[in-house]
Design a protein around this motif. Structure first.
Motif, PDB file in Angstrom:
ATOM      1  N   TRP A 105       9.139  41.045   5.481  1.00  0.00           N
ATOM      2  CA  TRP A 105       8.372  40.304   6.483  1.00  0.00           C
ATOM      3  C   TRP A 105       8.217  41.190   7.709  1.00  0.00           C
ATOM      4  CZ3 TRP A 105       7.260  34.764   6.484  1.00  0.00           C
ATOM      5  CH2 TRP A 105       7.522  34.166   5.250  1.00  0.00           C
ATOM      6  N   SER A 106       7.119  41.037   8.442  1.00  0.00           N
ATOM      7  CA  SER A 106       6.925  41.836   9.650  1.00  0.00           C
ATOM      8  C   SER A 106       6.290  40.987  10.745  1.00  0.00           C
ATOM      9  CB  SER A 106       6.067  43.068   9.356  1.00  0.00           C
ATOM     10  OG  SER A 106       4.774  42.678   8.946  1.00  0.00           O
ATOM     11  N   ASP A 107       6.448  41.461  11.985  1.00  0.00           N
ATOM     12  CA  ASP A 107       5.821  40.770  13.113  1.00  0.00           C
ATOM     13  C   ASP A 107       4.705  41.654  13.667  1.00  0.00           C
ATOM     14  OD1 ASP A 107       7.096  42.747  14.576  1.00  0.00           O
ATOM     15  OD2 ASP A 107       8.457  41.385  15.617  1.00  0.00           O
ATOM     16  N   GLN A 110       5.286  45.268  14.211  1.00  0.00           N
ATOM     17  CA  GLN A 110       5.616  45.967  12.964  1.00  0.00           C
ATOM     18  C   GLN A 110       7.126  46.093  12.720  1.00  0.00           C
ATOM     19  OE1 GLN A 110       3.249  46.452  10.669  1.00  0.00           O
ATOM     20  NE2 GLN A 110       1.958  45.446  12.182  1.00  0.00           N
ATOM     21  N   THR A 111       7.882  45.199  13.360  1.00  0.00           N
ATOM     22  CA  THR A 111       9.309  45.110  13.055  1.00  0.00           C
ATOM     23  C   THR A 111       9.426  44.509  11.672  1.00  0.00           C
ATOM     24  OG1 THR A 111       9.823  44.748  15.383  1.00  0.00           O
ATOM     25  CG2 THR A 111      11.521  44.130  13.780  1.00  0.00           C
ATOM     26  N   LYS A 112      10.238  45.108  10.859  1.00  0.00           N
ATOM     27  CA  LYS A 112      10.382  44.643   9.470  1.00  0.00           C
ATOM     28  C   LYS A 112      11.733  43.972   9.281  1.00  0.00           C
ATOM     29  CE  LYS A 112       6.955  47.354   7.432  1.00  0.00           C
ATOM     30  NZ  LYS A 112       5.739  46.687   7.741  1.00  0.00           N
ATOM     31  N   LEU A 113      11.706  42.830   8.599  1.00  0.00           N
ATOM     32  CA  LEU A 113      12.906  42.118   8.182  1.00  0.00           C
ATOM     33  C   LEU A 113      12.823  41.908   6.681  1.00  0.00           C
ATOM     34  CD1 LEU A 113      13.282  39.304  10.878  1.00  0.00           C
ATOM     35  CD2 LEU A 113      14.437  41.512  10.800  1.00  0.00           C
ATOM     36  N   ARG A 150       5.571  37.257   9.408  1.00  0.00           N
ATOM     37  CA  ARG A 150       4.726  36.885   8.285  1.00  0.00           C
ATOM     38  C   ARG A 150       5.049  37.822   7.124  1.00  0.00           C
ATOM     39  NH1 ARG A 150       4.436  33.123  11.005  1.00  0.00           N
ATOM     40  NH2 ARG A 150       2.717  32.341  12.240  1.00  0.00           N
ATOM     41  N   PRO A 151       4.728  37.428   5.890  1.00  0.00           N
ATOM     42  CA  PRO A 151       4.967  38.337   4.764  1.00  0.00           C
ATOM     43  C   PRO A 151       4.219  39.657   4.992  1.00  0.00           C
ATOM     44  CG  PRO A 151       4.460  36.140   3.953  1.00  0.00           C
ATOM     45  CD  PRO A 151       4.208  36.129   5.440  1.00  0.00           C
ATOM     46  N   ALA A 152       4.896  40.763   4.784  1.00  0.00           N
ATOM     47  CA  ALA A 152       4.278  42.085   4.961  1.00  0.00           C
ATOM     48  C   ALA A 152       3.300  42.342   3.825  1.00  0.00           C
ATOM     49  CB  ALA A 152       5.350  43.167   5.002  1.00  0.00           C
ATOM     50  N   LYS A 153       2.266  43.107   4.146  1.00  0.00           N
ATOM     51  CA  LYS A 153       1.258  43.416   3.134  1.00  0.00           C
ATOM     52  C   LYS A 153       1.458  44.769   2.569  1.00  0.00           C
ATOM     53  CE  LYS A 153      -1.947  40.327   5.236  1.00  0.00           C
ATOM     54  NZ  LYS A 153      -3.160  39.975   5.752  1.00  0.00           N
TER      55      LYS A 153
END
Length: 153
Positions: A105-107, A110-113, A150-153
Motif C-alpha cells: 500500500w502507498s500514500d 509514495q510511502t510504502k506499507l 491505497r493499494p500500490a499499483k
C-alpha cells in the motif's frame, strides 16, 4: 440477555458440535473435528446463562478474551453468539498457511506499507517495523484508508 435455553438452542444449530454434560448442570460443546488438541468450543455453559467460547488468539476478540483464549458470553446477543461460535469452529478447523499474503500500500508521498496476513493476523509493516496488528482484513484496510493509503499499483 439470552436465557440458558436460548443459548443452548443457538449452540445446537451447529451440527458439528457435540454436547457433553459436566458438573453443576453445566454443558460443554466439543468440535471433534478440530485440527488441534483443543476441542471445546463452548465451555461451562451454566443454567444462569454464563459460559465461555474458545477463540484462541484471534485478535478480533483480544479485548474480551482471557489469557486462555476464552470469551465470556453471558451478555451476548443471538447474532453475536452465532458469530463467535462460527469463528471458533473456523479457528479450530483452519490450518496455518505457510505462505503469508503480502499486499503493498502507498500514500501520496509514495510511502510504502505492507499489509501481511500471517498466522491468522493482519499486520502492517513499514520496512521491517511492525506498525499495527488487526484480527480482520477489513479492520486493517479501514486503518490504512484512514491514514491515506491505497493499494500500490
Amino acid at each position: 440477555m439470552l436465557t440458558f435455553e436460548q443459548k443452548q438452542a443457538i449452540i445446537e444449530e451447529f451440527p458439528q458440535l457435540t454436547k457433553k454434560e459436566i458438573s453443576l448442570k453445566r454443558l460443554n460443546y466439543h468440535f471433534e473435528e478440530s485440527l488441534y488438541e483443543k476441542t471445546i468450543v463452548v465451555e461451562k455453559l451454566h443454567p444462569n446463562g454464563n459460559g465461555f467460547v474458545f477463540i484462541g488468539d484471534l485478535l478480533k476478540y483480544e479485548k474480551e478474551a482471557t489469557d486462555k483464549g476464552l470469551v465470556n458470553i453471558r451478555d451476548y446477543s443471538a447474532e453475536a453468539l452465532r458469530e463467535i461460535i462460527g469463528d471458533s469452529i473456523d479457528y479450530l478447523s483452519e490450518e496455518f498457511d505457510d505462505e503469508p499474503v503480502i499486499e503493498v500500500w502507498s500514500d501520496r508521498m509514495q510511502t510504502k506499507l505492507e499489509l501481511v496476513y500471517d498466522n491468522r493476523v493482519w499486520n502492517i509493516y513499514h520496512k521491517e517495523n511492525l506498525e499495527e496488528s488487526f484480527g480482520t482484513r477489513e479492520a486493517a484496510v479501514d486503518y490504512l484508508r484512514e491514514e491515506g493509503f491505497r493499494p500500490a499499483k
